[in-house]
Each structure stands twice: as structure tokens, then as C-alpha cells.
Design a protein around this motif. Sequence first.
Motif, short mmCIF file in Angstrom:
data_model
loop_
_atom_site.label_atom_id
_atom_site.label_comp_id
_atom_site.label_asym_id
_atom_site.label_seq_id
_atom_site.Cartn_x
_atom_site.Cartn_y
_atom_site.Cartn_z
N TYR A 188 0.95 -1.30 0.06
CA TYR A 188 -0.09 0.02 0.00
C TYR A 188 0.95 1.26 0.03
O TYR A 188 1.76 1.37 0.78
N PHE A 189 0.59 2.16 -1.09
CA PHE A 189 1.38 3.44 -1.29
C PHE A 189 0.59 4.51 -1.05
O PHE A 189 0.03 4.87 -2.16
N PRO A 190 0.73 5.48 -0.02
CA PRO A 190 -0.03 6.52 0.03
C PRO A 190 0.87 7.81 -0.38
O PRO A 190 2.05 7.62 -0.33
N TRP A 191 0.18 8.76 -0.92
CA TRP A 191 0.85 10.16 -0.87
C TRP A 191 0.20 11.24 -0.16
O TRP A 191 -0.83 11.50 -0.06
N TYR A 192 0.96 12.11 0.60
CA TYR A 192 0.62 13.06 1.41
C TYR A 192 1.26 14.49 1.13
O TYR A 192 2.26 14.46 0.66
N LYS A 193 0.13 15.31 1.40
CA LYS A 193 0.63 16.71 1.00
C LYS A 193 0.75 17.55 2.36
O LYS A 193 -0.13 17.40 2.90
N GLN A 194 1.82 18.06 2.59
CA GLN A 194 1.72 18.83 4.06
C GLN A 194 2.20 20.28 3.75
O GLN A 194 3.30 20.63 3.01
N GLU A 195 1.34 21.13 4.10
CA GLU A 195 1.58 22.33 4.18
C GLU A 195 2.20 22.98 5.45
O GLU A 195 2.18 22.41 6.55
N LEU A 196 2.65 23.95 5.59
CA LEU A 196 3.38 24.72 6.63
C LEU A 196 2.56 24.61 7.87
O LEU A 196 1.47 25.18 8.05
N GLY A 197 3.36 24.07 8.76
CA GLY A 197 2.72 24.21 10.22
C GLY A 197 1.45 23.25 10.32
O GLY A 197 0.67 23.20 11.55
N LYS A 198 1.05 22.31 9.37
CA LYS A 198 -0.02 21.22 9.17
C LYS A 198 0.50 19.91 9.33
O LYS A 198 1.67 19.57 8.99
#
Lengths: 112, 114
Positions: free
Chosen positions: A32-42
Amino acid sequence: GENVEQHPSTLSVQEGDSAVIKCTYSDSASNYFPWYKQELGKGPQLIIDIRSNVGEKKDQRIAVTLNKTAKHFSLHITETQPEDSAVYFCAARDPGANNLFFGTGTRLTVIP
Amino acid sequence: GAVVSQHPSWVICKSGTSVKIECRSLDFQATTMFWYRQFPKQSLMLMATSNEGSKATYEQGVEKDKFLINHASLTLSTLTVTSAHPEDSSFYICSVGRADQPQHFGDGTRLSIL
């Protein structure tokens, strides 16, 4: 244990262009291979994922491809927009333990 | 809507203080929650797996007496950083997810030890 490598570490594209981020993994048992987006401080936000029984998955402007034989998977973002600017992480999951192993992250900058 | 709620979002305290961070699963009963630590411009590193009703499982190199985890209910796990020092300053993030389902992350807690 699993080792996930991610490239590039930084990526700048013009608005409207495509962006591609690549990851490789070491454990052939990962499924299983997820992709995550991380914005500053989140915290990281799941944007798309793929399971090992599928080669490609698409959700509007975002797609992920998986090559099990080569043990690599890629994130494709088309028609990039300034709000796509963030740090993106790929991950692979150990099927036994349910925990995720993360790549080192890619800082994507979309230039208006 | 949010799947995971993490509190507080930001803590500043003096060296030697103990700090408790809460992670709540909002959408389902989570028998397992995960705690990660992220240093600036680095990736997420798993610290421990929190198991409801039993002891947490810590990753190699993480001091269990330093980072106390309590998972007393199916919707709440807490991480207590005991006797915190400046080197413990970091971004702590929890996640929840059923087996074979996506993991969702809280918004993290920025811990600054003076």
C-alpha cells in the motif's frame, strides 16, 4: 525493514505545467502506497493512494503509478496551480504492522 | 471533515517541564494510533504505536520512559514528554487508521522547549 527513497527533494514548475515525484521502496512485501501533502505548520493530508494490485490510479489532476517489479511509484500532478505548492511525502506500508515508512519529502513550488 | 483532532497545536515551556499531547479519533474507534516526530525540513519518523488497553510499542532509539503513551480509550491516545529538554523541541503528529485502510493525520503539535 522498509526503506523509501524519494526524488527530487525540491521541484519548481511554472503554473500549468506538470510535476512528477518519484519514490522507490525496498520491501517487496509492501502493498500500500499513499501520498501526502503537507502545508506549513500542518499535519500531512492524504491526497491519493494505490494498492499493489493496481498499476495506476487517477483523481482529477493527480495520478499515481506503481511498478511492482521495479519497486517504484510516482506521483503526477497536471495543470499545476500555486495552491499545489507544499511538501509532498510518499510512503509504503508494512502489511503486517500497519505503520507507514515515509520518503524524505519533496518541496514543490508552483511559480505563478 | 476532520478524522483526527490533536491538542494543543503549540506549546512553549521551560526545560524540565512535562508536556501532554492529546490525539482523538473522531470518526471511528481506533484500537491503534501512531505517534510521529518531525524535525524542521525532515520527514516523519515513527516514534511508537499506541495500542488501546495495552502497552505501546516503541521504535528503536525512542526512550519509552521519556515519551509516555497512554491509550485508555478507543478514541483517545496521549503522549507525554517527560522532563522535556530543548532537544525534544519538534513537531509531534499522531495518526489513526484501521488495518488496511488509509491513515489520517492530526494537525500536529509544535513543541518548543526553552
